[in-house]
Write a protein that holds these residues in place. Structure first.
Motif, mmCIF file in Angstrom:
data_model
loop_
_atom_site.group_PDB
_atom_site.id
_atom_site.type_symbol
_atom_site.label_atom_id
_atom_site.label_comp_id
_atom_site.label_asym_id
_atom_site.label_seq_id
_atom_site.Cartn_x
_atom_site.Cartn_y
_atom_site.Cartn_z
ATOM 1 N N GLU A 307 0.818 -1.217 0.000
ATOM 2 C CA GLU A 307 0.000 0.000 0.000
ATOM 3 C C GLU A 307 0.850 1.264 0.000
ATOM 4 O O GLU A 307 0.627 2.199 0.769
ATOM 5 C CB GLU A 307 -0.948 0.004 1.202
ATOM 6 C CG GLU A 307 -1.922 -1.166 1.213
ATOM 7 C CD GLU A 307 -2.854 -1.141 2.416
ATOM 8 O OE1 GLU A 307 -2.651 -0.277 3.289
ATOM 9 O OE2 GLU A 307 -3.776 -1.959 2.467
ATOM 10 N N ARG A 311 -1.798 8.008 -3.283
ATOM 11 C CA ARG A 311 -3.243 8.105 -3.442
ATOM 12 C C ARG A 311 -3.798 9.144 -2.478
ATOM 13 O O ARG A 311 -3.171 9.467 -1.468
ATOM 14 C CB ARG A 311 -3.906 6.757 -3.207
ATOM 15 C CG ARG A 311 -3.715 6.215 -1.794
ATOM 16 C CD ARG A 311 -4.265 4.810 -1.672
ATOM 17 N NE ARG A 311 -4.134 4.295 -0.321
ATOM 18 C CZ ARG A 311 -4.452 3.052 0.024
ATOM 19 N NH1 ARG A 311 -4.909 2.212 -0.884
ATOM 20 N NH2 ARG A 311 -4.302 2.651 1.269
ATOM 21 N N VAL A 312 -4.986 9.628 -2.785
ATOM 22 C CA VAL A 312 -5.700 10.556 -1.915
ATOM 23 C C VAL A 312 -6.826 9.773 -1.248
ATOM 24 O O VAL A 312 -7.760 9.322 -1.911
ATOM 25 C CB VAL A 312 -6.267 11.747 -2.713
ATOM 26 C CG1 VAL A 312 -7.027 12.683 -1.787
ATOM 27 C CG2 VAL A 312 -5.149 12.487 -3.435
ATOM 28 N N ASP A 313 -6.729 9.556 0.072
ATOM 29 C CA ASP A 313 -7.698 8.698 0.777
ATOM 30 C C ASP A 313 -8.317 9.437 1.968
ATOM 31 O O ASP A 313 -8.332 8.939 3.094
ATOM 32 C CB ASP A 313 -7.037 7.402 1.228
ATOM 33 C CG ASP A 313 -5.771 7.654 2.037
ATOM 34 O OD1 ASP A 313 -5.429 8.829 2.231
ATOM 35 O OD2 ASP A 313 -5.154 6.680 2.474
ATOM 36 N N TYR A 316 -11.340 7.427 2.659
ATOM 37 C CA TYR A 316 -11.060 6.003 2.799
ATOM 38 C C TYR A 316 -10.306 5.692 4.094
ATOM 39 O O TYR A 316 -10.589 4.694 4.764
ATOM 40 C CB TYR A 316 -10.246 5.535 1.583
ATOM 41 C CG TYR A 316 -9.853 4.079 1.596
ATOM 42 C CD1 TYR A 316 -10.713 3.098 1.132
ATOM 43 C CD2 TYR A 316 -8.594 3.692 2.049
ATOM 44 C CE1 TYR A 316 -10.346 1.761 1.127
ATOM 45 C CE2 TYR A 316 -8.214 2.361 2.045
ATOM 46 C CZ TYR A 316 -9.088 1.398 1.579
ATOM 47 O OH TYR A 316 -8.716 0.089 1.582
ATOM 48 N N ALA A 317 -9.366 6.551 4.475
ATOM 49 C CA ALA A 317 -8.487 6.263 5.608
ATOM 50 C C ALA A 317 -9.231 6.056 6.926
ATOM 51 O O ALA A 317 -8.910 5.128 7.678
ATOM 52 C CB ALA A 317 -7.447 7.368 5.753
ATOM 53 N N LYS A 324 -13.547 -0.698 4.396
ATOM 54 C CA LYS A 324 -12.466 -0.575 3.420
ATOM 55 C C LYS A 324 -12.490 -1.754 2.454
ATOM 56 O O LYS A 324 -12.293 -1.595 1.240
ATOM 57 C CB LYS A 324 -11.113 -0.502 4.122
ATOM 58 C CG LYS A 324 -10.833 0.806 4.820
ATOM 59 C CD LYS A 324 -9.436 0.788 5.425
ATOM 60 C CE LYS A 324 -9.112 2.108 6.094
ATOM 61 N NZ LYS A 324 -7.757 2.112 6.697
ATOM 62 N N VAL A 327 -15.256 -1.302 -0.085
ATOM 63 C CA VAL A 327 -14.878 -0.313 -1.101
ATOM 64 C C VAL A 327 -13.866 -0.911 -2.070
ATOM 65 O O VAL A 327 -13.972 -0.744 -3.298
ATOM 66 C CB VAL A 327 -14.313 0.954 -0.430
ATOM 67 C CG1 VAL A 327 -13.741 1.907 -1.483
ATOM 68 C CG2 VAL A 327 -15.387 1.648 0.379
ATOM 69 N N ASP A 328 -12.852 -1.604 -1.535
ATOM 70 C CA ASP A 328 -11.847 -2.226 -2.396
ATOM 71 C C ASP A 328 -12.473 -3.258 -3.324
ATOM 72 O O ASP A 328 -12.091 -3.366 -4.500
ATOM 73 C CB ASP A 328 -10.762 -2.885 -1.545
ATOM 74 C CG ASP A 328 -9.909 -1.871 -0.802
ATOM 75 O OD1 ASP A 328 -9.896 -0.699 -1.232
ATOM 76 O OD2 ASP A 328 -9.270 -2.243 0.203
ATOM 77 N N THR A 331 -14.417 -1.477 -6.130
ATOM 78 C CA THR A 331 -13.579 -0.783 -7.116
ATOM 79 C C THR A 331 -12.574 -1.703 -7.794
ATOM 80 O O THR A 331 -11.828 -1.255 -8.674
ATOM 81 C CB THR A 331 -12.822 0.369 -6.439
ATOM 82 O OG1 THR A 331 -12.040 -0.156 -5.343
ATOM 83 C CG2 THR A 331 -13.790 1.415 -5.907
#
Length: 437
Positions: A307, A311-313, A316-317, A324, A327-328, A331
């Protein structure tokens, strides 16, 4: 200065990309000694790679390494002056050649034009005044006279250029020879100092080790600080591995990471060859950008596993692990579209690369579909790999002419690793959702 004409062999380039990381991985796994000391082997390695600037003595905390620096700087300055003189000499020689060529071309033309003028003047005196023949003879006479005037002006400029450029060329040639000899003798002095240090290295290492304390003294505060740093340190790579795909990605990521060390040596050689020996290479830049391109492709699965992709999370973070994973999983379809496209297009590029007919190798015939796989395998011989007259597959367009088909097949490997790592991540997300944490 003596010049360098070394060109990296193709086989050594590709073998080095395989052998060097293996050796580096073996060395990195050696147990560390309880007491760190200076090494004779490392001292010799630094002497060979950076001894020209005294790095081996700096490694041993020996201030005599400062002696190398002014000599090395003098070599760089002398080479700079030599390059400037060479440029001036080249410009002056070009001006001399142009002037000499102009003189050799214009002198016969002027002589021929003068002979024509005498004939035209005699012809003009014999024609009837006011006639068409008179006007024609006058125009031809004027044309010949202009040709003489133009030629004489060119001759005058060329002779002036000849007189001005000759001393400049001679002076530049003398300065070039002086600075070249000065740089050569300074380089020979450094070689003599390196030869002496080559013999003195074991003794220098012993004396440096004698100055080291018997044991490293660490205060309680420093020990506590190190403990905090260990607690706050990021996860070790081995903690990411949960299956054989993860371990394969970790191995490939570590393997290609050592290629960065190769780049240090290659660019160091390029700088020394260019600025010390005035012999820039025609292979260093291409070899390294091909290597970094392959490194980028192979390390993709490693970056995905650990990881470490940029990325811009923001949203998500802060999510819980289950969210998570959801979402993963949602996507992942976009990921597999990208990874699958990369794998398929890489395969097409790789097959096209080995299909290029540039020799009598049967591999290119197979890639073009002219023979079957069995016939190709049965017809292979050692000469298809070692004979320099056989250049099967795509090669680069510069003077080095390195084969490009291995890089195209590394693209296939990178795409395959990325797809496998995506499958591993997909399985982990499914398990995480099933746990419901």
């Amino acid at each position: 200065m003596p010049g360098l004409s070394f060109t990296l062999p193709h086989w050594f380039y590709w073998v080095g990309l395989i052998v060097f990381p293996i050796v580096a991985m073996i060395l990195s796994r050696r147990p560390k000694p309880a007491r760190r000391t200076y090494s004779v082997a490392l001292g010799y390695l630094i002497l060979v790679t950076g001894g020209i600037v005294g790095l081996h003595r700096f490694y041993l905390k020996n201030l005599l390494g400062l002696v190398f620096l002014p000599i090395f700087i003098f070599i760089l300055a002398a080479n700079g002056y030599e390059r400037d003189a060479r440029s001036e000499q080249s410009d002056a020689n070009n001006l001399l050649r142009v002037a000499q060529s102009t003189i050799a071309r214009e002198e016969p033309r002027i002589e021929s034009a003068r002979a024509d003028v005498e004939k035209l003047e005699a012809e003009l005196a014999q024609v009837e005044p006011g006639s068409f023949a008179e006007r024609s003879a006058e125009r031809r006479l004027e044309r010949s006279q202009r040709q003489i005037e133009t030629g004489e002006a060119r001759l005058e400029r060329s002779r002036a250029d000849l007189e001005a450029a000759r001393p400049v060329a001679e002076d530049a040639g003398e300065r070039r020879a002086f600075w070249s000899n000065a740089a050569r003798y300074a380089f020979f002095l450094i070689l003599a100092m390196l030869a002496a240090d080559l013999l003195l290295m074991p003794g220098m290492v012993r004396r440096a080790n004698a100055t080291l304390p018997e044991a490293e003294e660490i205060s309680d505060e420093e020990r506590a600080l190190r403990a905090l740093e260990e607690e706050d340190s990021p996860r070790h790579d081995s903690e990411y591995a949960e299956n054989w795909i993860d371990r394969l990605s970790l191995f490939c990521g570590e393997f290609v990471s050592y290629w960065a060390v190769i780049a240090v040596f290659v660019y160091y050689y390029e700088v020394i060859a260019r600025y010390v020996f005035n012999s820039p290479t025609n292979w260093a830049h291409e070899a390294m950008y091909l290597m970094f391109g392959m490194q980028y492709l192979i390390a993709g699965s490693y970056a995905m596993l650990t990881e470490t992709h940029v990325r811009v999370d923001i949203f998500y973070a802060p999510m819980r692990r289950k969210n998570k994973a959801i979402v993963d999983l949602a996507t992942s379809v976009f990921f597999f579209i990208f990874a699958g496209t990369l794998l398929v297009t890489s395969w097409i590029f790789a097959m096209d690369a080995i299909a290029v007919p540039s020799g009598n190798a049967v591999i290119s015939d197979w890639a073009r579909g002219e023979i079957g796989l069995g016939t190709m395998l049965g017809s292979l011989s050692l000469s298809d790999w070692t004979d320099p007259a056989i250049r099967w597959g795509e090669i680069s367009f510069n003077e080095w002419e390195v084969p490009l088909w291995p890089m195209k097949w590394v693209m296939v490997l990178g795409g395959l690793l990325l797809v496998l790592q995506g499958i591993s991540k997909l399985a982990k997300d499914v398990r995480e959702i099933a746990r419901g944490n």
